[in-house]
Design a protein around this motif. Sequence first.
Motif, PDB file in Angstrom:
ATOM      1  N   ALA A  57       0.822  -1.203   0.000  1.00 34.00           N
ATOM      2  CA  ALA A  57       0.000   0.000   0.000  1.00 34.00           C
ATOM      3  C   ALA A  57       0.857   1.255   0.000  1.00 34.00           C
ATOM      4  O   ALA A  57       0.517   2.248  -0.631  1.00 34.00           O
ATOM      5  N   ASN A  58       2.004   1.184   0.682  1.00 34.49           N
ATOM      6  CA  ASN A  58       2.797   2.409   0.768  1.00 34.49           C
ATOM      7  C   ASN A  58       3.795   2.552  -0.380  1.00 34.49           C
ATOM      8  O   ASN A  58       4.485   3.555  -0.473  1.00 34.49           O
ATOM      9  N   LYS A  59       3.892   1.531  -1.215  1.00 38.27           N
ATOM     10  CA  LYS A  59       4.706   1.593  -2.425  1.00 38.27           C
ATOM     11  C   LYS A  59       6.190   1.816  -2.138  1.00 38.27           C
ATOM     12  O   LYS A  59       6.913   2.360  -2.975  1.00 38.27           O
ATOM     13  N   MET A  88     -12.621   1.828   5.714  1.00 38.40           N
ATOM     14  CA  MET A  88     -11.610   1.183   4.882  1.00 38.40           C
ATOM     15  C   MET A  88     -11.167  -0.136   5.498  1.00 38.40           C
ATOM     16  O   MET A  88     -10.850  -1.092   4.799  1.00 38.40           O
ATOM     17  N   CYS A  89     -11.107  -0.157   6.797  1.00 44.14           N
ATOM     18  CA  CYS A  89     -10.651  -1.380   7.454  1.00 44.14           C
ATOM     19  C   CYS A  89     -11.753  -2.412   7.560  1.00 44.14           C
ATOM     20  O   CYS A  89     -11.490  -3.596   7.694  1.00 44.14           O
ATOM     21  N   THR A 124      -3.291   5.386   4.415  1.00 50.39           N
ATOM     22  CA  THR A 124      -4.118   6.582   4.318  1.00 50.39           C
ATOM     23  C   THR A 124      -4.003   7.419   5.581  1.00 50.39           C
ATOM     24  O   THR A 124      -3.870   8.641   5.538  1.00 50.39           O
ATOM     25  N   CYS A 125      -4.030   6.709   6.663  1.00 57.90           N
ATOM     26  CA  CYS A 125      -3.964   7.380   7.946  1.00 57.90           C
ATOM     27  C   CYS A 125      -2.639   8.135   8.081  1.00 57.90           C
ATOM     28  O   CYS A 125      -2.611   9.310   8.446  1.00 57.90           O
ATOM     29  N   LEU A 126      -1.557   7.424   7.725  1.00 56.35           N
ATOM     30  CA  LEU A 126      -0.236   8.059   7.795  1.00 56.35           C
ATOM     31  C   LEU A 126      -0.176   9.280   6.906  1.00 56.35           C
ATOM     32  O   LEU A 126       0.378  10.315   7.277  1.00 56.35           O
ATOM     33  N   ASN A 127      -0.751   9.131   5.713  1.00 59.90           N
ATOM     34  CA  ASN A 127      -0.756  10.241   4.780  1.00 59.90           C
ATOM     35  C   ASN A 127      -1.386  11.473   5.396  1.00 59.90           C
ATOM     36  O   ASN A 127      -0.887  12.575   5.236  1.00 59.90           O
TER      37      ASN A 127
END
Lengths: 273, 968
Positions: free
Chosen positions: A12-14, B256-257, B279-282
């Motif tokens: 997911a994080n590529k 999402m989870c 996504t959360c990290l983003n």
Amino acid sequence: MSVTLDIRLKRANKVYREGETVAGVILLICKEALQHHGISLSMEGVVNLQLSSKSVGVFEAFYNSVKPIQLISSNIEVAKAGKIPGGKTEIPFEFPLHTKGNKVLYETYHGVFVNIQYSLRCDMKRSLLAKDLSRSCEFIVHCQPQKSKVIPTPVNFTITPDTLQSREKNSLPKFLIRGHLDATNCVISLPLTGEVVVENSDVPIKSIELQLVRVETCGCAEGYARDATEIQNIQIAEGDVCHGLAIPIYMIFPRLFTCPTLETTNFKVGGVI
Amino acid sequence: MAAVQWRSRGRNYDAELQRCGLEAALVDFGDYHPLKPIMVTDTKTRRGTRKGSTSSSSSSSSSAPPDPLSSMLDGTDPLSMFAAASATETPTMSHSSSTGDLGRRKREKEEEAVGPDFEPWSLKRGEILARFTTTEKLSINLFMGSDRGKATSQGSAVSEKVRTRLEELDDLEEGSQRELLNLSQQDYANRIEELNQSLKEAWSSDQKVKALKIVIQCSKLLSDTSVIQFYPSKFVLITDILDTFGRLVYDRIWTMCSDPRPLPDNFTVEDVNDTAKETCLNWFYKIASIRELLPRLYVEAAILKCNRFLNKSAIQETLPRLTAMIRGIGDPLVAAYARAYLCRVGMEVAPHLKESLNRNFFDLLGTFRQISSENVRAQLVLQMVEMPEYLTLYSPAISWILQCIAYRAPESLLTEMMERCKKLGNNALLLNSVMRAFRPEFVAARATDFIGMIKDCDEAGFPKHLLFGSLGRSLASADPPESERLTILNEAWKVITKVRSPQDYINCAEIWVEFTCRHFTKREVNTILADIIKHMTPDRAFEDAYPQLQTVIPVQSVELHFQFLLFSVLQERFLPFLDMFQKDSVRVEVCKSIMEVFIKHQVELTRDPVILNAMLHICKTMHDSVNALTLEDEKRSLALLIIGFIRMVSFGRDFEQQLSFCVEARATFCNLEPVLVQLIHTVNQLAMETRRVMRGNHSRKTAAFVRACAAYSFITIPSLSSIFSRLSLYLLSGQVALANQCLSQADAFLKAAVSILPEVPRSISVEGKLRSSESFLLDFINSFLATLLVIPDHPEHGVLYLVRGLLNMVQDYTWEDNSDAKVRVYISALPLLAAMSQETYLYSIPKVDSNETLYGGDPKFLSEINKLCETLIGQILDHLKTLGRDESTRRQGALAFSLFGVLLAHGDLRNNKLSQLAVNLWNLSHKHGYCETRTSVRTLEFIKHQTQQPDMAHLSDMVQRLTLQSRT
């Protein structure tokens, strides 16, 4: 006849490291069966260099761009010419992330004059009447984490009017700012931390900002060009903060725009008065 | 069918009664009756004096509750139960919260993970919005980046996308700057609400960047302290948006989870899939790169909950970091509110992490000297805000932080906090917040300490009366040690009484009245009320303080025994106090609340002239507020209250006094009809009471008194406008007069009733709808007829003069077309006439000679009756014929059957003609088959049963002639 072509990476994080395998699927969604002349997938890693207009002239900068350096490149044919049935088709693929020869896989980096980028590109050739489809997808390469533990070396700093490199030292009001950074060599994945204390200031403070600056060096015709540009500027204090109170310095490195080894990073704490 | 000869059947009522139902078990009139109201003796106040006096029904003695509804509600009413429950649960806020939002509060409490005794933010929210308002013009300064975000093509590489996004974030300064100036407070709130909406829209249309941008811009507004009085409200409005944003982000990641199956509530990090984590990290990375401090701080705090997806200890690590970050905020007010927000989010997400709360508070204390810095002073001068006012702006934030800390905190921590506050030179602002946030018990136990601290703290900045106000609030809900109470009151009041501004004074005094009422006697209360009056009277200061003054009164009523002390002893204070309410509407409201309390809690009847005088004054005030514009409901409730009061008044054996009270009351309350009705009832009851006391033998004096009562009723009734209450009161008063041997009065009443019969309108409005008055009228006439039996004929008028009069009126009355009402009256008059022709009447009134004795079964009298009957029957038969012609056979059948019933019961069927008529009627009623077979069968059975009786054998012939119609 609508068709969507997409590349989905497994991670997911590529983020991939050298020696790992980039795996994923090519996703094709079409309503009806689709005729094509072959699908190919390529992986590429390039370093783009551009000269700053400051170090060389404007025109040189424009014309004289340095040739991109290719770090990695490979190509596979995913499917021969044929038909794809309607609906959702997933074609899995894998690329090993290995360098050829003595080349080093640098970390992905997006700078002003230097760009290191890795991407996957999928092309689908089609008959004359239909346009060829293509889709690219960037993935990120990180270095292997350092084996040896970096021992953080805290550094203290003091800012007074005298320490500033400014022409009009006399016109500046008196102030004293102390502080420390927890480490000068930072691990890139961890935030930069420290503290700053305004001991005294004659004039009320408006803002304290933390500026992350990068220095990029490019080799070109006349030797090397060094340029310092701002990556990120973060305000850590707003308004006249309480004197004598430690204000935390905390910055997460924007991963895409910094990179640990190739260039040096330089930090500057500027008190705007 | 020619004229029928009527012969009444001779009746022996005693024998019939004996035959009928002696075996019937005696109905136990004991305790249980399904219709009896369930009386709960007031549990709240635990008064022993209130007996479960359910037996009051018959005499309607005034110990009965003022009205059945309120008595039902008393104690069992779920709403008041909630109110009572909440009053004990959250005593600190009882004074400010209305019962209206109780339900909401309950609901929200349940959602709150922290526990029910934690006062949720949503409550504070409204309070703050209401409290911090401004008339200044506000401005919103928004930089909205150009809409380039939309143009980003889907196909571009991630790096590009991210770059454009970040650029947009940086771009904001160059982007279109929108500045909205000159907004009123309402406009401002609307704008913020619009932003909230557009945030939701942007989110739902997948423009996450735009959403983030809105949130950032909003939180940036929080750094602007230009209209500082409005800042707390602004904070509330904007944190609403932040909350929305936090929820949106959390929900999205959560969905999402929960792809294969929804996440359990207590999920762990392992349950979260990689995409969601990424996504959360983003989100966090994006937020970390926000340039300005304040938005970065607020937005990260808003999505603090999302840390749960990333790491177990993430929240634990983030909270202290954010707490430290707040140190960078220079403006103390902005910082305090940022801390409040952080504490709030922290409490919601991780209530167990107390450490950062404390840290926050200590930091706050550390930066406290900032408040008096040059910067702040300059700003205040610029905005023309006084220091005390500025300091009050802090109170919501600080009290919230303290509340979070104090929630379920050990005693030792609280003591430590107190010590720390002391070290800071007893800062008044802190002290105030401490008193408000900590448990009232805690404060109450140290009340003397607190008073000392209040005294010590510097006057400048924060006014002391506010401090005493807060202390008083705590003391009102928790009791300080017994021995200290008086000193506390003395000390506090010493300060309060010196407060100059009436508004400040009353705000503070209002709180302390409750404390005084709880613990002290009338003397102290008296002094305080006197002091209030003294303060509020000059310059008509009271006009601005109605709400506060108003609460003083219900506060007193909470403790009822004090209330009665007030009424009985504090007359000279209380009425002047009431006089301070000079605005009519307010005054009436106050009066109403006093009356409600009075009616609810006054248990014994009273004759105390002081109470009566006071209450009469209050009631008069209420009554005088009634005018042409008063709503019907309002009138009703006022009337109900006054009636309740009237029922409480009893002079015991002093009947004359009571009557004169009624006279006075009539003069006072002439505009409220229900009150007049009640007065008439009271007087009637008085007459009956007199009769009971004299055991039926009136002396000359009492006879005169009873006649006076009758006269009272007689002149009061015509002033009523409702015709039916007039009629029934005439009848009732007539009966009372008769029972008291006032024959001519009774005659007059009944005559009056008959004479107004023609005025009865054909339709009346019942509960706002027009209804035919017919059924009411029939009911009335029937009960009237029943009374007529015992009325002796007037010597100067002819035989049966009242009956004739009534029947004439009935005949002349314009009944509704197509109605049988007239004939029904005739049919029901027949039993009366039959009863009148008996030798002894079914009932009689002691000491009143009815016609039976007057005429002694004189044949002339009997023949008079019979003639009358014949006329009636003739009329009825005529009507039946017309009905047959009109083809209204159903009505014809029913009427015929009821006439048959009357004949059977009251007519002498030995007479051939009568029995023939009866048979004819039976046939007529069955002719068209509308008759109910069951009724017919039962009637036949009854007749057969009757034939068993002696001297009823003749019926057997008739039975054979009555045929049952087959069911076709």
